[in-house]
Design a protein around this motif. Structure first.
Motif, short mmCIF file in Angstrom:
data_model
loop_
_atom_site.label_atom_id
_atom_site.label_comp_id
_atom_site.label_asym_id
_atom_site.label_seq_id
_atom_site.Cartn_x
_atom_site.Cartn_y
_atom_site.Cartn_z
N ALA A 137 0.70 -1.08 -0.06
CA ALA A 137 0.01 -0.12 0.04
C ALA A 137 0.73 1.30 0.17
CB ALA A 137 -0.80 0.03 1.30
N ASP A 138 2.07 1.30 0.72
CA ASP A 138 3.12 2.44 0.72
C ASP A 138 3.29 2.69 -0.66
OD1 ASP A 138 2.77 2.82 3.48
OD2 ASP A 138 4.08 1.37 3.81
N MET A 139 3.91 1.46 -1.26
CA MET A 139 4.45 1.68 -2.59
C MET A 139 3.36 2.17 -3.65
SD MET A 139 5.64 -1.19 -5.41
CE MET A 139 7.74 -1.47 -4.58
N ARG A 140 2.21 1.65 -3.59
CA ARG A 140 1.11 2.20 -4.45
C ARG A 140 0.72 3.61 -4.15
NH1 ARG A 140 -1.66 -1.73 -7.35
NH2 ARG A 140 -1.12 -4.03 -6.50
N ARG A 141 0.63 3.96 -3.07
CA ARG A 141 0.66 5.69 -2.79
C ARG A 141 1.49 6.41 -3.33
NH1 ARG A 141 -1.45 3.85 2.07
NH2 ARG A 141 0.30 3.93 3.32
N ALA A 142 3.03 5.75 -2.96
CA ALA A 142 4.00 6.74 -3.77
C ALA A 142 3.80 6.76 -5.07
CB ALA A 142 5.20 6.20 -3.10
N ILE A 143 3.39 5.90 -5.94
CA ILE A 143 3.43 5.78 -7.28
C ILE A 143 2.11 6.38 -7.65
CG2 ILE A 143 2.77 4.13 -9.37
CD1 ILE A 143 4.43 2.00 -7.84
N LYS A 144 1.25 6.51 -7.28
CA LYS A 144 -0.01 7.26 -7.37
C LYS A 144 0.17 8.81 -7.40
CE LYS A 144 -5.04 7.79 -6.16
NZ LYS A 144 -6.05 7.51 -5.45
N ALA A 145 1.10 9.28 -6.14
CA ALA A 145 1.26 10.45 -6.06
C ALA A 145 2.16 11.03 -7.10
CB ALA A 145 2.06 10.63 -4.57
N ALA A 146 3.24 10.19 -7.45
CA ALA A 146 4.22 10.53 -8.58
C ALA A 146 3.45 10.86 -9.79
CB ALA A 146 5.34 9.53 -8.48
N ARG A 147 2.54 9.64 -10.17
CA ARG A 147 1.95 10.16 -11.57
C ARG A 147 0.95 11.16 -11.50
NH1 ARG A 147 0.43 3.40 -12.72
NH2 ARG A 147 2.59 2.98 -13.39
N GLY A 148 0.30 11.46 -10.14
CA GLY A 148 -0.57 12.36 -10.08
C GLY A 148 0.04 13.82 -10.41
N SER A 149 1.44 13.90 -10.06
CA SER A 149 2.09 15.02 -10.41
C SER A 149 2.59 15.09 -11.69
CB SER A 149 3.34 14.95 -9.42
OG SER A 149 2.75 15.10 -8.05
N GLY A 150 2.36 14.18 -12.62
CA GLY A 150 2.90 14.28 -13.93
C GLY A 150 4.16 13.76 -14.37
N SER A 178 12.34 -1.54 -0.43
CA SER A 178 13.17 -2.41 0.56
C SER A 178 12.54 -2.36 1.85
CB SER A 178 14.35 -1.70 0.95
OG SER A 178 14.28 -0.15 1.37
N PRO A 179 12.79 -2.94 2.86
CA PRO A 179 11.79 -2.98 4.02
C PRO A 179 11.96 -1.46 4.88
CG PRO A 179 13.57 -4.80 4.17
CD PRO A 179 13.95 -3.83 2.93
N GLN A 180 12.92 -0.55 4.46
CA GLN A 180 12.90 0.67 5.06
C GLN A 180 12.16 1.91 4.20
OE1 GLN A 180 15.97 -1.12 4.79
NE2 GLN A 180 15.72 -1.93 6.79
N GLU A 181 12.39 1.58 2.74
CA GLU A 181 11.96 2.77 1.82
C GLU A 181 11.37 2.16 0.85
OE1 GLU A 181 15.21 4.95 0.98
OE2 GLU A 181 16.50 3.27 0.41
N VAL A 182 10.71 3.13 -0.01
CA VAL A 182 10.12 2.90 -1.19
C VAL A 182 10.88 4.24 -2.41
CG1 VAL A 182 8.38 3.22 -3.01
CG2 VAL A 182 8.00 2.24 -0.59
N ARG A 183 11.54 3.68 -3.19
CA ARG A 183 12.48 4.69 -3.98
C ARG A 183 12.04 4.51 -5.51
NH1 ARG A 183 18.64 3.63 -4.44
NH2 ARG A 183 17.68 1.69 -2.87
N LEU A 184 11.61 5.71 -6.03
CA LEU A 184 11.19 5.98 -7.41
C LEU A 184 12.23 6.52 -8.29
CD1 LEU A 184 7.51 7.00 -6.53
CD2 LEU A 184 8.47 4.71 -7.01
N ILE A 185 12.55 5.99 -9.32
CA ILE A 185 13.66 6.44 -10.44
C ILE A 185 12.55 7.20 -11.62
CG2 ILE A 185 15.22 5.98 -11.91
CD1 ILE A 185 15.78 5.51 -8.93
N PHE A 186 12.88 8.23 -11.81
CA PHE A 186 11.74 9.26 -12.70
C PHE A 186 12.49 9.20 -14.07
CE2 PHE A 186 10.44 10.59 -8.51
CZ PHE A 186 9.29 10.03 -8.54
N ASP A 187 11.95 9.03 -15.07
CA ASP A 187 12.25 9.31 -16.44
C ASP A 187 13.76 9.26 -16.57
OD1 ASP A 187 11.33 9.52 -19.13
OD2 ASP A 187 11.21 11.93 -18.95
#
Length: 62
Positions: free
Chosen positions: A10-23, A32-41
């Motif tokens: 759910a944390d990962m989905r929230r982070a992805i949704k927020a990033a996509r919502g920002s365009g 990882s057990p401590q964080e969700v890290r997103l790599i953009f474009d």
């Protein structure tokens, strides 16, 4: 005893949704057990080396 913080799907989905919502365009998501890290474009993508041994051509002006 210390309890480790965990990241849920759910944390990962929230982070992805927020990033996509920002365009933003997501190219990779690392969880990882401590964080969700997103790599953009191409901003965060690692640079690739072109090994053809010659310089790139200049773009044509129109």
């Amino acid at each position: 005893m210390v309890k480790k913080a965990t990241v849920t799907e759910a944390d990962m989905r929230r982070a992805i949704k927020a990033a996509r919502g920002s365009g933003l365009v997501i190219t990779e998501c690392i969880m990882s057990p401590q964080e969700v890290r997103l790599i953009f474009d191409t901003v965060d993508a690692p640079q690739t080396m072109d090994n053809n041994g010659k310089p790139e051509a200049w773009p044509e002006l129109q």
